[in-house]
Design an enzyme around this catalytic site. Sequence first.
Site, PDB file in Angstrom:
ATOM      1  CG  HIS A 105     -15.021-128.090 -25.389  1.00  0.00           C
ATOM      2  ND1 HIS A 105     -16.205-128.347 -24.740  1.00  0.00           N
ATOM      3  CD2 HIS A 105     -14.833-126.752 -25.298  1.00  0.00           C
ATOM      4  CE1 HIS A 105     -16.709-127.217 -24.284  1.00  0.00           C
ATOM      5  NE2 HIS A 105     -15.891-126.222 -24.602  1.00  0.00           N
ATOM      6  CE1 TYR A 113     -14.459-125.636 -28.427  1.00  0.00           C
ATOM      7  CE2 TYR A 113     -16.798-125.480 -27.915  1.00  0.00           C
ATOM      8  CZ  TYR A 113     -15.539-124.913 -27.940  1.00  0.00           C
ATOM      9  OH  TYR A 113     -15.346-123.628 -27.483  1.00  0.00           O
TER      10      TYR A 113
END
Length: 400
Positions: free
Chosen positions: A207, A157
Amino acid sequence: MSLTIRRIKVITTAPEGIDLVVVKVETSEPGLYGLGCATFTQRYKAVITVIEEYLSPFLIGKDPQRIEDIWQTAMVNGYWRNGPVLNNAVSGIDMALWDIKGKLAGMPLYQLFGGKVREAVPAYIHADGKSVEHALELVQQRLEDGWKNVRIQVNGYGGQNPSMGRLKNTLPGVYYDPKYYMKETIETFRKARERFGDEVGLCHDVHERLTPSDAMIFAKEMEEFKLLFLEDLLPPEQVKWFEQVRAHTVIPLAIGELFNNPNEWESIVMKRQIDYLRLHFSQVGGITPIKKAVALCEVCGVRTAWHGPGDVSPIAHAAGAHVSIAALNLGIQEWSCSIKENTYEVFPGMPVVKNGFIYLNDKPGLGIDIDEQKAAMYPCKDVPQKWTIARLSDGTPVKP
């Protein structure tokens, strides 16, 4: 003789190295029990304490058929409510009671929800590459395995900028560069569309790694790739920004895995500011609140895309599929790459995936069981999480 809850047992297991929590609710009828998911991987011992020390004494002797009453009273018996520890604990009970309900009826659970509106549940899987080219190779493998929808990530992420400098004496953490991340992601999806065409369903998980202003710019630039959806563009604390985001882009938006409380999703659903609601079944308290969220989303034209990572037990995957197969407004469901042979051995009867679709069996209830002897072969380890400590190059901690 009336049916009562006789015993509540907590089972922990980690067949693929991820800590899972399962609740087994046994009844006064010999052999009749239900299973539920109470998995909060990062704080699973806290959930166990709530179940064993508080919910179990509260529920022993009650009628397991009174699901709504039990959910409502268990949620408020401690007065404070809607937190991840309590919600996961209540979820384990709730799913187990629905499992019992289906077994009493002699029907798979989806029949109690009105029956199938489709034969299988469309799903997507991850392609998490160490580089752009590696991610594209993984997409190719997924397509060859029959998948039709794939989520693409590069270097985790937020990505990783190999030339990113860090200040001296910065604390440990997962460091990333938002500008580099946006540039690399756009490059990845441009190459993915060039290589695989427009027929493949592609999605991406931000995210929460961007500020609201950068998020709006990024969403606008990602429009050209015609995504299935862009996930978690902003953290739950910033959901009010979705009004501005929706005004600036038409890209499909998905959010919800961190939500605990209906107040977090009701407004953005009712204002049609998102396209997919991605609740984590155990995080919100189980099947009972999920059914209500499905009804709200259907009225508002919002679809569902239940959260389904490795830190969701197969029982929650099954629960999600039962709800999805009977819901008109299903969009898609996430399926984890971490579900492997050990998982199927520990959880007999769990759903199977063929050509990108999740298939349920027709056994009563959730249709899934747990082999407690095999579960014990894979003990939980409670290792401190590292990936959740995200930081910018100067050491600033940010949302994971």
